[in-house]
Design an enzyme around this catalytic site. Sequence first.
Site, short mmCIF file in Angstrom:
data_model
loop_
_atom_site.label_atom_id
_atom_site.label_comp_id
_atom_site.label_asym_id
_atom_site.label_seq_id
_atom_site.Cartn_x
_atom_site.Cartn_y
_atom_site.Cartn_z
N TYR A 1 -2.01 -0.96 10.61
CA TYR A 1 -2.01 -1.06 9.01
C TYR A 1 -0.82 -0.65 8.75
O TYR A 1 -0.02 -1.19 7.73
CB TYR A 1 -3.26 -0.54 8.54
CG TYR A 1 -3.49 -0.67 6.96
CD1 TYR A 1 -3.88 -1.81 6.46
CD2 TYR A 1 -3.02 0.23 6.08
CE1 TYR A 1 -4.10 -2.08 5.19
CE2 TYR A 1 -3.11 0.05 4.80
CZ TYR A 1 -3.90 -1.21 4.17
OH TYR A 1 -3.65 -1.30 3.03
N SER B 1 1.00 -1.14 0.18
CA SER B 1 0.05 0.05 -0.16
C SER B 1 0.79 1.41 -0.22
O SER B 1 2.05 1.17 0.35
CB SER B 1 -0.93 -0.05 1.29
OG SER B 1 -1.34 1.22 1.42
#
Length: 260
Positions: A155, A142
């Site tokens: 995350y 990401s």
Amino acid sequence: MLKNRSAVVTGSTSGIGLGIARAFARVGVNVMLNGFGDAPTIVKLQSELAAETGVQILHHPADVSKADQVAALIKAAETAFGSVDILINNAGIQHVSPIEEFTDERWSAVQNIILNSSFHAIKAALPGMKARNWGRIINLVSVHGLVASPFKSAYVTAKHGQIGLTKTVALEVAETGITCNAICPGYVRTPLVEGQIEAQAKAHNLPHDRVIREVILAAQPTKRFVEIDDVAALAVFLCGDAAGSITGASIPIDGGWSAR
Ligand code: NAD
């Protein structure tokens, strides 16, 4: 050129993983799907994709947060296909919370599903790749592997960890025919992001279109979602011969987010 290769794509019953699985099937790669979902939908998906592409499409229900189930997933693919040539560590979840309210349980779930599963899958798949002197490992990371955002501590930590793992594995196998890279998308409109749109709409009492423009895509300079098919095309490219010297790289596909 990828015809008759075999891939495992974790978390491929939905979103980006499903898009990557489709793209590989369309270039002749047998695919072991993995992820949650109701059995009839997964069976239908398997048979439709197999009929369209002519490759083998299987599904393994491993919960990738569990090391023994990740090992079983890789073994099942090796047994069914004869090899795991391509490993895509894609399964992921999100949890958004200020750090002092972040539960230990959610923290561990994010680490286990994103970071620990990548370690366990690579560990299980590498011996076969080394024996054949060919392999492609892609960690679907990401832009949050490169930069942070508030309230996403677990995350962002797991995604930065995946980039460290990517670089380390790439160096360990650099003299073989195996590469290991990270793909770093900005926002892609998938069920994972739909959940965030819904939560932000409630939190700010805003309509969905304003949440998308003013909250979700605020940091993405193009103000457009990244397309699933574009992420999948990058994954296919990284598995081709032309990408043989790309290893240890973290490649943004983020509408300019990480250029800020
Ligand atoms: P998604 O929610 O659409 O799909 C997630 C997939 O992971 C599903 O198939 C789900 O069943 C599977 N999964 C979840 N927990 C699992 C577990 N314990 N074991 C096995 N499978 C499990 O999400 P997505 O948006 O397609 O995300 C895929 C990956 O891409 C994630 O790693 C995510 O962090 C990353 N990513 C997404 C975006 C985005 O904007 N959507 C951006 C950057 C990176």
